[in-house]
Design an enzyme around this catalytic site. Structure first.
Site, PDB file in Angstrom:
ATOM      1  N   SER A 273     -26.927  31.877  70.297  1.00  0.00           N
ATOM      2  CA  SER A 273     -26.046  33.010  70.041  1.00  0.00           C
ATOM      3  C   SER A 273     -25.138  33.286  71.246  1.00  0.00           C
ATOM      4  O   SER A 273     -24.470  32.375  71.733  1.00  0.00           O
ATOM      5  CB  SER A 273     -26.908  34.219  69.688  1.00  0.00           C
ATOM      6  N   ASP A 594     -24.056  31.515  59.101  1.00  0.00           N
ATOM      7  CA  ASP A 594     -25.506  31.675  59.252  1.00  0.00           C
ATOM      8  C   ASP A 594     -25.897  33.139  59.191  1.00  0.00           C
ATOM      9  O   ASP A 594     -26.872  33.547  59.792  1.00  0.00           O
ATOM     10  CB  ASP A 594     -26.002  31.020  60.531  1.00  0.00           C
ATOM     11  N   HIS A 647     -29.334  33.179  61.356  1.00  0.00           N
ATOM     12  CA  HIS A 647     -28.970  33.141  62.769  1.00  0.00           C
ATOM     13  C   HIS A 647     -30.176  33.075  63.712  1.00  0.00           C
ATOM     14  O   HIS A 647     -30.190  32.270  64.644  1.00  0.00           O
ATOM     15  CB  HIS A 647     -28.126  34.380  63.087  1.00  0.00           C
TER      16      HIS A 647
END
Lengths: 692, 681
Positions: A273, A594, A647
């Protein structure tokens, strides 16, 4: 009388016999006789019993009385306690393999976790591994606080159980906020990242982030000495982590140490991320000369890094962050509001949750690192976007065009199914679907910001919207639509202080000339479109991300009813496209991704921006795209799934873990099988017209 | 009327219940139903029904109900107390914790200056599992050592297996990886509520310390020091971390705070870091001078601890001996299959680090059969005078019958292990010379349970011969250990040395096995550095032991045990253990000698003349329960909560020098004891 009757009443008297009868004279007499004979015995018996029961009586008298309330209460509590203990005990006594056994009994044998499988194949720990956690997932702990935070020293304020949020929410929010001017600690408060693997292995109890990956790496021989969690304070801007905590220096020193102690094996870096951007920043920082950078020299990356395996990397930002900054809400909150209108803005309770959250998050510089980068070139203009033609739910394709068309008075010229993703924020649903030539926009930039609603302080929550006044808010809404480029202007207008702070640390443009001296400033380092990759031809960059989940891409906004006291904008949850297969749901246009990062943001750099020798990648670092198609968990027992593409859940995806393990054990991207693509990322990337 | 009606029913029914033979089966359920609610109304009017009810109650008040009710009572009161405790402690003025030293010093204006490195000691550091046998499933990255020790009770054998090391190499057994927990959490609390470093950390944080300038140098305390580098590269890590902190904190040297065994671990590090690469860290000869401001040794075990002998010989110390005296047979109850001590011994003997704690310096330091530096120490400081008088009288009566030339009763501390109380008191001329013949190892092949210790390989003969030799000094005790645990000593003597160097320039002293012995190494060339010895005094500390042979039992694998019945009248001997002054684990001699004499000034052990300071903290028991483990404790671990101690560390960390603290602060006889020790400096 009572006594007598009781003692002497005939045992065998049927229940149904009328009691009144016994009052009649005859019966009485009979009874008396009966008693005379029988009663004595009975009484005696009774008395015997009485004396026997005397002990009982004396002891139970008190008990009998209080039994009613207190006793039954305690009895109940005791009951529950014992059951609870019993369950706890049996749970603890249960062999550890029991749940797995049950699961296997129900679903059939589970596949080996990738670590076990690969250990059987003979893979061994080779390259040291560095994890770079993303935003939000890393734990933060208190080192110094105000009075209200007493007893929380070195306790987690973020991550863990979040117990403190419920106990002292305002105190918590105060401590989590940063200084609005400097973006650093407010005076008297020190919140620091938790260090070590525990920083981000579990976000909350049972909610894994890195734990599964760590466990699998351990199977092939990794341990603390060759695994390093580069935990940093994800609230502050990247350069400030170095200024305040020397985090970048720490990472540099640790990578050097691990390379040295593992016999010169380069590290494999696994950012997740926002960690992806952070590590991008790191790679520039470490090679930059000393005062601003780490002074590692121009071949530091080439000497120390084997591969960067970016998981769900928002290279070009995420549209979600815009919504987060504008109105502190994302789809989830918007849905919650749709379900229970008024819940989140219940003034009565003085909660003002959103306002507090907003005030807090706006002091976090890091959120600004994820504002969409590259402007209209990447994210599309008013009439165009790279994702054009994406079908949100291809299976349910029906011809509902007509229905979609005439809903609004504006009329609809364009192809109705063609979503204008380029318009990132639009005020009113109709506007979102309009063709650009039809739009009437009033420029907000010159709008008066005066008209300050001075005295209507709404409790003590304060955010910059108060400075805007009604005029400003109206002007913003009148502009109607915002693309990725103009969204920046909007944010500058709406939150000038924050953006001024952020502007010193982040940049969102595309570089014309990368050799320009100004690009040596650290604010460009986390933007892949304004930096060159380091000169490390042997390095590999992998972009690994999930696909197949609708992901927020653009928003339809509306006015809040009472702009003085509340965030004046909010997502218009009533905006539904009205036909199936739509990309617009609850005011949010979604696209492939995602669930957090759109495919475009995660994949573009590897698919095009850095592919081959480009100006962003002068040394021709090889890039690979590894996509993981989302498959929801088959049943509840699987937890968050072993094939998830979401994610965070992707960190438990077996295919992804296997890829990481193989690379850590020495494989190259080519050995993994090169690109693995499910989405249209290559098609979309081609549509983007960017000088390379 | 209605109530009367109901009452009648009741009257009818109750007898039904009383005579079960006749009628009961039909009506009982119905009766129960009807009685439920109205009964209360009626029974308040009359007394009689209560009798009836009582008859009934015992039936309903069955065992479970009563039990539940009791539990409920306990739970509720517990919660109430807990709740009120939580509410009150913050508000009640009486319970207010005194202001921590950190807050006070902060007001004085102290702020974080030098980075701080904490080096934990043996046992206190947490260990976690990284790879294990099937029996340890579900424990991945869970603490096996430290924390709440829940697993020890759940699967004790599995745990012991994982905690032991390979008997040959002293490293991991195949298929098992247990590693030290990293970070400050490694040793802030040993068990929940039992602080080790937490107090110090909190106070350091008060003057501005945080993760970036505080580092816990956690290491696997089971391994020998050099092996921590070979297996985990812990020393390299420590070096790199110190260098990093030095650089990122504006080139401020670090203050190192090692505790207990961490002290000799860091001594090892000091030598390692300056030694050339293959064996050392290659930091160059001025690394220490450049990076280390001060070493603040807490409860330093520089010269070892006699306790280590006891734990190696028979896996017991005074606590165990005491327990045995209280409940004989507890540890040897074969029926339960426990064999606790044997297990503990087997595991403990695979840990090389224990060897590093054996007394160093032999008879020169610890005394011989007739002499010891602590001679004349009076154990019970409160009763000093009376005891001195009465004890000698008493003793005289007893021993005069045997030998009459005890002029003055002196505890012979030099005899670290003696067999039988007499042996610990006899003059040395009574002893036969020590002869260890080649011990004929003919174990009869009697396997007792699965526990195996090296004692099984010794014949009864050789065991008896060991005991016949009666008394062992610090030097001969090593021979005893070599005989008794040959494998362990062979492994360990490659890692540690316990002698005194004749010539420190001898090239053999470049070997790492000498690095942790202060009597066989020179301190680094760092004239600006300071060395502190901070330790508690005033607590009885194990100094030597009286052993006995365990009753011959084929299945007893440990043939010796501390003679718990040996009580001296002069109170230094209690339950088979002679006590000296110290901090309950480390005798003053071991903690203070190097600072008091060995390194004081320019000696051959300290060629660059590093300044040394002794800071003793006189033990005071906590005044009330609320103080927990005490603010003025001097005991080995609880000293980390000692206010005076914390203040010293904070001041040095904030830039003060040893002279600034006030130089030496001595309560014990350490200076006198040191003077008695005849060592070439």
């Amino acid at each position: 009388m009572i006594r007598r009757r009781k003692a002497g009443s005939e045992p065998k008297k049927p229940l149904t016999s009328s009691p009144l009868q016994s009052e009649s004279g005859e019966n009485k007499d009979q009874k008396k006789n009966f008693e005379a004979e029988n009663g004595k015995l009975n009484v005696n018996e009774n008395e015997n019993e009485n004396s026997k029961n005397l002990n009982w009586k004396s002891s139970t008298k008190s008990r009998g009385r209080s039994w009613n309330c207190l006793d039954s209460c305690c009895w109940f509590v005791g009951y529950i306690c014992s059951i609870w203990w019993f369950l706890l005990f049996s749970y603890n006594a249960m062999p550890a393999s029991f749940p797995q056994y049950v699961t296997e009994a129900i679903t059939g044998p589970l596949p080996d976790p990738p670590g076990v499988k690969l250990a059987k194949e003979g893979l061994k720990a080779k390259h040291p591994v560095v994890f770079v956690p993303g935003i939000v997932t890393g734990g933060l702990e208190l080192w110094e606080g105000h009075q209200c935070a007493e007893g929380l020293f070195r306790k987690r304020l973020w991550g863990g159980t979040f117990g403190e949020i419920y106990k002292r929410p305002l105190c918590w929010a105060e401590h989590m906020s940063l200084d609005n001017e400097t973006g650093l600690d407010p005076p008297g408060i020190r919140i620091r990242p938790v260090s070590g693997l525990v920083a981000a292995d579990y976000f909350a109890p049972g909610y894994f982030v890195w734990a599964v990956l760590i466990a699998n790496l351990a199977r092939i021989g990794y341990e603390e000495k060759n695994m390093y969690m580069a935990a940093y304070d994800w609230r502050i801007s990247f350069q400030n982590t170095e200024v305040r905590d020397q985090t970048l220096s720490t990472i540099k020193s640790n990578i050097e140490l691990m390379v040295a102690t593992s016999g010169g094996k380069k590290v494999v870096v696994i950012p997740h991320s926002m960690g992806v951007l952070y590590f991008l920043h790191f790679m520039k920082w470490v090679e930059a000369p000393a005062p601003m950078g780490g002074g590692g020299g121009s071949d530091w990356c080439a000497e120390h890094i084997k591969a960067v395996m970016n998981i769900g990397g928002p290279f070009l930002g995420v549209p979600k962050s815009v919504a987060g900054l504008l109105s502190a809400e994302a789809r989830d909150i918007a849905v919650a509001r749709g379900m229970a209108p008024g819940f989140l803005d219940m003034d009565v309770f003085g909660l003002q949750t959103l306002q507090h959250v907003m005030r807090m998050t706006r002091t976090w510089d890091s959120t600004m690192s994820m504002i969409p980068k590259g402007g209209d070139t990447i994210w599309g203009g008013l009439d165009w976007s790279p994702e054009e033609g994406y079908e949100c739910s291809p299976k349910k394709q029906k011809n509902n065009n007509s229905e979609a068309g005439g809903q609004n008075g504006f009329g609809n010229l364009g192809n109705a199914t063609q979503v204008h993703y380029g318009i990132m924020i639009s005020f009113g649903k109709g506007v979102a679907e309009l063709h650009s030539s039809k739009l009437e926009r009033v420029d907000f930039r010159g709008a008066m910001k005066g008209n300050h609603l001075a005295n209507t302080t709404c409790h003590d929550v304060w955010n910059e919207y108060h400075d805007m006044g009604v005029e400003g808010v109206k002007a913003v809404a009148d502009f109607k639509v915002y693309t990725a480029g103009s969204v920046l202007d909007l944010l500058h207008f709406v939150a000038p202080k924050m953006m001024k702070r952020g502007g010193a640390h982040f940049s969102y443009g595309i570089a014309d000339d990368l050799d320009d001296e100004k690009y040596e400033h650290y604010k460009y380092w986390s933007n892949p479109l304004e930096t060159k990759l380091p000169n490390a031809p042997d390095m590999e960059i992998l972009s690994m991300y999930g696909v197949g989940i609708p992901t927020e891409r653009a928003y339809v906004y509306e006015f809040s009813p009472t702009p003085e006291c509340f965030t004046p904008f909010r997502i218009d949850t009533s905006a539904e496209a009205g036909y199936e297969g739509t990309c617009l749901k609850g005011g949010v246009f979604s696209v492939d991704g995602d669930e957090t990062v759109p495919t475009l943001s995660a994949g573009f750099m590897s698919a095009k921006g850095w592919r081959g020798k480009t100006r962003f990648n002068p040394s021709g670092i090889r890039t690979y795209i590894r996509e993981y198609n989302h498959a929801p968990p088959a049943n509840l027992l699987e937890g968050r799934g072993t094939q998830s593409g979401a994610h965070v859940d992707i960190m438990g995806n077996f295919a992804l873990i296997e890829d990481i393990l193989r690379v850590a054990a020495g494989a190259t991207g080519q050995d993994l099988g090169g690109d693995r693509v499910y989405s249209d990322i290559f098609k979309w990337s081609e549509r983007i017209n960017l000088k390379l | 009327m209605a109530s009367i009606l109901r009452f009648r029913k009741l009257c009818i029914l109750v007898p039904v219940k009383c005579s079960p033979v006749s009628y009961e089966s039909h009506d009982a359920p119905e009766a129960g139903k009807k009685e439920d609610s109205p009964i209360s109304a009626v029974e308040q009017v009359s007394e009689k029904p209560q009798v009836k009810k009582n008859k009934r109650q015992p039936k309903q008040w069955r065992c479970i109900d009563k039990y539940c009710r009791m539990i409920g009572y306990i739970c509720t009161t517990w919660w109430l107390i807990l709740f009120s405790f939580n509410c009150l402690t913050a508000n009640l003025p009486g319970l207010k914790v005194p202001e921590p030293p950190g807050a006070r010093l902060r007001r004085e204006g102290l702020t974080a200056l030098h980075p701080v490195v904490l080096v934990p000691g043996i046992v206190t550091g947490g260990l976690e599992l990284w790879e294990g046998k099937p029996c340890s499933e579900g424990l991945f990255r869970k603490r096996l050592w430290g924390g709440n020790f829940a697993e020890i009770f759940k699967r004790p054998l599995c745990l012991l297996e994982h905690l032991s090391l390979d008997n040959e190499t002293g490293l991991d057994p195949p298929g098992i990886r247990v590693r030290a927990v990293a970070g400050l959490v490694a040793a802030d609390y040993f068990a929940p509520g039992y602080f080790v470093w937490a107090n110090l950390i909190e106070n350091l944080a008060k003057i501005g310390y945080e993760g970036k300038n505080m580092f816990m140098a956690a290491y696997d305390w089971r391994l020998s020091f050099q092996n921590t580098e070979i297996r985990d590269q812990t020393l390299s890590r420590l070096k790199s971390q110190i260098e990093l902190m030095y650089l990122t904190n504006g080139r401020k040297k670090v203050v190192v705070v090692p505790h207990s065994m961490g002290v000799i671990y860091f001594l090892h590090f000091l030598k390692w870091v300056e030694a050339p690469p293959p064996m050392g860290g290659g930091g160059g000869p001025d690394w220490c001078n450049k990076h280390v401001k001060a070493i603040m040794n807490i409860g330093p075990a520089f010269l070892g601890v006699p306790k280590a002998v006891g734990s190696l010989l028979s896996a017991e110390s005074k606590d165990v001996a005491f327990l045995r005296a209280m409940a004989p047979g507890l540890f040897s109850s074969k029926t339960l299959g426990l064999q606790t001590l044997e297990h503990a011994m087997r595991v403990g003997r695979t840990w090389d680090s224990v060897i590093s704690l054996l007394p160093k310096g032999g008879e020169t330091i610890w005394g011989n059969l007739d002499w010891s530096p602590e001679e004349g120490h009076v154990c019970d400081s409160l009763k000093k005078r009376q005891l001195q008088a009465s004890a000698s009288d008493d003793k005289g009566n007893n021993s005069d019958s045997r030998r009459a030339f005890h002029v003055k009763e002196l505890t012979k501390y030099g005899r670290i292990v003696s067999f039988g109380k007499n042996a610990s008191e006899l003059p040395s001329s009574q002893f036969s010379p020590l002869v260890f013949k080649g011990s004929s190892t003919n174990s009869a092949g009697v396997s007792c349970g699965k526990v195996w210790t090296e004692y099984n390989e010794m014949s009864h003969d050789s065991i008896r011969r060991v005991a016949e030799n009666k008394a062992y000094t610090a030097e001969t005790v090593m021979d005893l250990l070599r005989l008794v645990a040959p494998k362990l000593m062979q492994r360990a003597e490659a890692q540690f040395s316990h002698g005194i160097a004749e010539n420190l320039d001898d090239p053999k002293y470049n070997h790492y096995k000498y690095w942790s012995n202060p009597l066989e190494t020179k301190l680094p060339n760092a004239p600006d550095m300071e060395i502190y010895c901070l330790y508690g005094a005033g607590l009885p500390t194990e100094r030597s032991y009286v052993y006995k042979l365990t009753p011959p039992d084929r299945c007893k694998s440990i043939p010796f045990q501390i003679d718990g019945s040996a009580d001296g009248s002069n109170s230094c001997l209690k339950g088979g253990v002679y006590f000296g002054d110290g901090d309950e684990s480390v005798p003053v001699l071991s903690g203070g000698f190097m600072c008091a004499k060995g390194w004081r000034g320019r000696t051959r052990f300290n060629p660059s003349g590093i300044a040394t300071y002794i800071r003793e903290y006189h033990h005071k028991a906590p005044r009330s329960l609320l103080e927990g483990r005490g603010l003025e404790s001097g005991s080995h671990v609880a000293i980390m909560g000692n206010v005076a101690f914390i203040e010293d560390v904070l001041r040095v960390a904030a830039g003060a020098s040893g002279a600034g603290l006030g130089g030496d602060k001595v309560y014990s006889d350490i200076m006198r004891m040191s003077e008695r020790i005849d060592i070439r400096l």
